[in-house]
Each structure stands twice: as C-alpha cells, then as structure tokens.
Design an enzyme around this catalytic site. Sequence first.
Site, short mmCIF file in Angstrom:
data_model
loop_
_atom_site.label_atom_id
_atom_site.label_comp_id
_atom_site.label_asym_id
_atom_site.label_seq_id
_atom_site.Cartn_x
_atom_site.Cartn_y
_atom_site.Cartn_z
N LYS A 43 10.09 -31.09 -7.96
CA LYS A 43 9.61 -32.46 -7.71
C LYS A 43 9.68 -33.34 -8.96
O LYS A 43 8.78 -34.12 -9.25
CB LYS A 43 8.18 -32.43 -7.14
CG LYS A 43 8.06 -31.64 -5.84
CD LYS A 43 9.13 -31.99 -4.80
CE LYS A 43 8.97 -33.38 -4.24
NZ LYS A 43 10.09 -33.73 -3.32
N HIS A 113 15.49 -24.27 -10.32
CA HIS A 113 14.14 -24.58 -10.83
C HIS A 113 13.67 -23.50 -11.80
O HIS A 113 12.50 -23.47 -12.17
CB HIS A 113 13.14 -24.68 -9.68
CG HIS A 113 13.36 -25.85 -8.76
ND1 HIS A 113 13.56 -27.14 -9.22
CD2 HIS A 113 13.40 -25.92 -7.40
CE1 HIS A 113 13.72 -27.94 -8.18
NE2 HIS A 113 13.63 -27.24 -7.08
N SER A 143 3.37 -35.19 -6.71
CA SER A 143 4.55 -35.01 -5.87
C SER A 143 4.63 -33.57 -5.35
O SER A 143 4.95 -33.31 -4.18
CB SER A 143 5.80 -35.37 -6.66
OG SER A 143 6.92 -35.39 -5.81
N MET A 238 18.17 -43.63 -0.36
CA MET A 238 18.18 -42.16 -0.29
C MET A 238 17.17 -41.68 0.75
O MET A 238 17.43 -40.74 1.49
CB MET A 238 17.83 -41.55 -1.65
CG MET A 238 18.90 -41.76 -2.69
SD MET A 238 18.69 -40.64 -4.10
CE MET A 238 17.07 -41.07 -4.71
#
Length: 299
Positions: A43, A113, A143, A238
């Site tokens: 995020k 990640h 987020s 987006m």
Amino acid sequence: MDSRPELFDFHGVGMTHFYTDNWENTQNFQARPDDILLATYPKSGTTWVAYILDLLYFGQKLPEREKSIPLYKRVFNLEIAFPSLEQGPSRPIVCGTDQVNNLSTSPRIIRTHLPVQFLPKSFLEQNCKIVYMARNAKDSVVSYFHFEGMTLLHPAPGDWSSYLQRFMEEKMVFGSWYDHVTGWWEKKQSHPNLHYVFYEDLVEDCGREIDNLCCFLGLSPSSEEKEMIKRTVQFDDMKKNNLVNHSTFKLMDFKKSPFIRKGKVGDWKNHFTVAQSEQFDEDYKQKMKNPTLQFRAEL
C-alpha cells in the site's frame, strides 16, 4: 477460500502462507539482466508505479495489451502463491515465479513486497534495475488498514486502534514498515542500480518523477508519450480502469473497500485521533534510526 490466513513469524518477519508456500522457488528465482524489479511495502503506490513502468515500456509497443490484460497479470507479484480462481475439483496453485517465467514480454517488470533481506540473490548478481517506492508511515498504515479489510490473502484487520497498535508493534504482513523502508534505503547506498521514489513526490509532481524514472532506466520517450502517460496514470482514471483497479481479482471484497481508494497525502488525519498521532510520533522517533531517510506526512 473461506477463511482468512493466520499471521506467523517467518525468519523474524510477519507473513501469511500465501507468500511463503512457494518460498524455495522464490529464493532460487533466476533474474535476467534486463528485469526491472519494483519493490514496495504494501500500500505504498505499487500499482501506480507498476502502471507507469508498464506504460513506459509497452504503452506504445503493445497498446492492445494495455486494453486486454489486467495490470496484476502484466506486472506479477513474485512471492505470491494462491489457489487458482477457476472452479473445479483440482484447483492448481498460481505461483508468482511461474507467472513471471511465463511472461513473453521483455523486459519483465516484476513486483515484490519482500523486505530487502529476502530479496532473491539473482537480482543483485544480475545487477538488475530496482525501483523502490516508499510512502510515509501514517498514510501507509491507514491504506493498509483498508486493504486488509478487503483482501482475503491477509488476516482481518480488527478495529482501527488495535490495528494501529499492531503496526507500531511491527506485527504486520511483510513485517515492520520501519525495517522495510530503512533496509531498502541502506541497500541503495551500496547498490547504484536502485532508484528510491517517494509516494509524496509522485503526488506532488508526477511529470518530474516520470522524468527521474526515465533517467534511471535509460529511457527517452517523446514529450507527447510522457504527457500521455501522465494523463493515463491520474488517480481517478486508474480507479475507474478495470484493468488497473484489481476489480477482476476475485480474492478481494470490493464491498468492503476499493483497492484503489484515495491516493492522497495526509488522509491519515481522517483516522488518527490527536492522542494517537502524538503516540505514533513518539514511537516513530524511537524506531526510525536513520536520520538520512526523511518522509513527508503532508504536502
């Protein structure tokens, strides 16, 4: 998939089995010299930069691909492994390493990640270009909270105040935010092929950051191309684009939250109480040991 996975400690980093089930293949992954790796803490603008990179390399060359294949299949997550979403008795496991190896495009743009200590060695051995995207801690935790509410690949987040506590205790999927952003920042000092981008800079001046990316990657798109990319990656566009917003990815519950939510700097102010913010700031000072790494929590 009926239940949420458990968070467990994996070599000192919080993980769920969806990111460790294919561990050996992830660690032994063979990078190619022209691979582009996009690394982020979850995020932190992963989709945004993945889309920019994809457009820079393939927007002109393969325009039909942009209109037919979801972004998460064009820029696949390396370490992920989950049951295929096809219905049927024998559901194969979808592995990021296989998906990347099956990409027919070159260069391969790969996202991860993983904290820096878990980076497969071949990326450094092949001297691949690595883009690391970082976002300030307060917006990151907000987020991540919304994301973990809607993704079935992570444990349920619980309520906001206990979640914030867990973030400060560094008991998160992919581990401590502090260790993650600092580990990659320190790697940059010894690895010149690592470009560190701040989410806040991209929000502030997308065109400038695209120029910096092009400079790092050795790309020289025309000013028209750059303008087109800048327009295409506007946040609201987006969010509406079903090939970018993950709406076709069945392991997310869009009734709980959109995958692409706000994209703002400073949205944390709508979640933190004054007391939480003060406590967080104190804790932050203890944990952020590297004075050269500076974030902006508002613009």
